[in-house]
Design a protein around this motif. Structure first.
Motif, mmCIF file in Angstrom:
data_model
loop_
_atom_site.group_PDB
_atom_site.id
_atom_site.type_symbol
_atom_site.label_atom_id
_atom_site.label_comp_id
_atom_site.label_asym_id
_atom_site.label_seq_id
_atom_site.Cartn_x
_atom_site.Cartn_y
_atom_site.Cartn_z
ATOM 1 N N VAL A 161 51.174 63.683 122.772
ATOM 2 C CA VAL A 161 50.010 63.574 121.902
ATOM 3 C C VAL A 161 49.639 64.978 121.443
ATOM 4 O O VAL A 161 49.586 65.909 122.237
ATOM 5 C CB VAL A 161 48.823 62.928 122.652
ATOM 6 C CG1 VAL A 161 47.613 62.788 121.748
ATOM 7 C CG2 VAL A 161 49.208 61.585 123.248
ATOM 8 N N MET A 162 49.383 65.118 120.151
ATOM 9 C CA MET A 162 48.932 66.399 119.612
ATOM 10 C C MET A 162 47.467 66.614 120.006
ATOM 11 O O MET A 162 46.760 65.661 120.320
ATOM 12 C CB MET A 162 49.069 66.421 118.085
ATOM 13 C CG MET A 162 50.502 66.294 117.593
ATOM 14 S SD MET A 162 51.627 67.565 118.219
ATOM 15 C CE MET A 162 50.939 69.044 117.513
ATOM 16 N N GLY A 163 47.018 67.841 119.955
ATOM 17 C CA GLY A 163 45.652 68.173 120.330
ATOM 18 C C GLY A 163 44.593 67.508 119.476
ATOM 19 O O GLY A 163 43.446 67.387 119.884
ATOM 20 N N ASP A 164 44.987 67.034 118.296
ATOM 21 C CA ASP A 164 44.037 66.293 117.460
ATOM 22 C C ASP A 164 44.109 64.792 117.750
ATOM 23 O O ASP A 164 43.630 63.974 116.978
ATOM 24 C CB ASP A 164 44.259 66.585 115.978
ATOM 25 C CG ASP A 164 45.652 66.235 115.500
ATOM 26 O OD1 ASP A 164 46.484 65.739 116.293
ATOM 27 O OD2 ASP A 164 45.938 66.475 114.309
ATOM 28 N N LYS A 165 44.739 64.450 118.862
ATOM 29 C CA LYS A 165 44.837 63.096 119.408
ATOM 30 C C LYS A 165 45.704 62.154 118.579
ATOM 31 O O LYS A 165 45.504 60.954 118.586
ATOM 32 C CB LYS A 165 43.441 62.503 119.651
ATOM 33 C CG LYS A 165 42.658 63.300 120.687
ATOM 34 C CD LYS A 165 41.380 62.627 121.084
ATOM 35 C CE LYS A 165 40.695 63.440 122.182
ATOM 36 N NZ LYS A 165 39.487 62.820 122.656
ATOM 37 N N LYS A 166 46.712 62.693 117.922
ATOM 38 C CA LYS A 166 47.697 61.866 117.231
ATOM 39 C C LYS A 166 48.903 61.694 118.159
ATOM 40 O O LYS A 166 49.477 62.674 118.622
ATOM 41 C CB LYS A 166 48.130 62.527 115.925
ATOM 42 C CG LYS A 166 47.050 62.480 114.864
ATOM 43 C CD LYS A 166 47.574 62.969 113.536
ATOM 44 C CE LYS A 166 46.588 62.791 112.426
ATOM 45 N NZ LYS A 166 45.417 63.609 112.483
ATOM 46 N N VAL A 167 49.253 60.442 118.426
ATOM 47 C CA VAL A 167 50.399 60.140 119.285
ATOM 48 C C VAL A 167 51.667 60.416 118.483
ATOM 49 O O VAL A 167 51.834 59.916 117.368
ATOM 50 C CB VAL A 167 50.367 58.669 119.749
ATOM 51 C CG1 VAL A 167 51.596 58.348 120.585
ATOM 52 C CG2 VAL A 167 49.091 58.379 120.534
ATOM 53 N N ILE A 168 52.561 61.227 119.061
ATOM 54 C CA ILE A 168 53.795 61.564 118.345
ATOM 55 C C ILE A 168 55.041 61.030 119.044
ATOM 56 O O ILE A 168 56.125 61.077 118.478
ATOM 57 C CB ILE A 168 53.931 63.080 118.117
ATOM 58 C CG1 ILE A 168 53.894 63.845 119.432
ATOM 59 C CG2 ILE A 168 52.858 63.562 117.158
ATOM 60 C CD1 ILE A 168 54.231 65.323 119.301
ATOM 61 N N GLY A 169 54.880 60.513 120.245
ATOM 62 C CA GLY A 169 56.043 59.960 120.927
ATOM 63 C C GLY A 169 55.678 59.193 122.180
ATOM 64 O O GLY A 169 54.692 59.514 122.845
ATOM 65 N N ILE A 170 56.465 58.171 122.460
ATOM 66 C CA ILE A 170 56.327 57.403 123.700
ATOM 67 C C ILE A 170 57.737 57.226 124.254
ATOM 68 O O ILE A 170 58.646 56.824 123.524
ATOM 69 C CB ILE A 170 55.685 56.018 123.463
ATOM 70 C CG1 ILE A 170 54.282 56.180 122.876
ATOM 71 C CG2 ILE A 170 55.644 55.210 124.765
ATOM 72 C CD1 ILE A 170 53.594 54.873 122.524
ATOM 73 N N GLN A 171 57.908 57.577 125.520
ATOM 74 C CA GLN A 171 59.209 57.457 126.165
ATOM 75 C C GLN A 171 59.087 56.519 127.372
ATOM 76 O O GLN A 171 58.144 56.626 128.151
ATOM 77 C CB GLN A 171 59.711 58.821 126.651
ATOM 78 C CG GLN A 171 59.928 59.843 125.549
ATOM 79 C CD GLN A 171 58.650 60.504 125.071
ATOM 80 O OE1 GLN A 171 57.740 60.750 125.838
ATOM 81 N NE2 GLN A 171 58.571 60.765 123.784
ATOM 82 N N PHE A 172 60.073 55.627 127.499
ATOM 83 C CA PHE A 172 60.130 54.701 128.628
ATOM 84 C C PHE A 172 61.410 54.959 129.412
ATOM 85 O O PHE A 172 62.477 55.109 128.811
ATOM 86 C CB PHE A 172 60.159 53.244 128.153
ATOM 87 C CG PHE A 172 58.992 52.854 127.289
ATOM 88 C CD1 PHE A 172 57.739 52.655 127.857
ATOM 89 C CD2 PHE A 172 59.145 52.669 125.933
ATOM 90 C CE1 PHE A 172 56.667 52.283 127.071
ATOM 91 C CE2 PHE A 172 58.075 52.300 125.138
ATOM 92 C CZ PHE A 172 56.832 52.106 125.709
#
Length: 99
Positions: free
Chosen positions: A43-54
């Protein structure tokens, strides 16, 4: 007593410093993790999710609820890190206000 011109200059300087700190924070990447690092989110510091890993071991089509819960846990962890960093970085300005 400070004159008004000096007070305005000081306020403008602080505003520029705060804007730079906000931009620096927004450009940082925070990685939140679930228990056992089975799910991680970036998550970027401006709270935008940029990736999810499982991790492969967590993907079970018969147990979507666990995957959902761990994803939420990882997101909350990243958001908490951002909130802490924001307090640390921008909270410092509160003590510097000239009035």
């Amino acid at each position: 007593m400070m004159n008004m011109q000096n007070l305005m200059k000081q306020a403008q300087k602080m505003q520029k410093q705060m804007e730079k700190s906000q931009a620096d924070l927004a450009s940082k990447t925070f990685v939140g993790r679930s228990s056992q690092d089975l799910v991680s989110v970036s998550v970027m510091g401006d709270k935008k999710v940029i990736g999810i890993q499982f991790k492969e071991m967590i993907v079970d089509p018969d147990d979507i609820e666990t995957l959902e819960a761990m994803t939420i846990q990882a997101l909350n962890d990243a958001m908490s890190q951002i909130d802490e960093e924001t307090k640390k970085t921008l909270g410092a300005f509160a003590g510097k206000l000239p009035f």
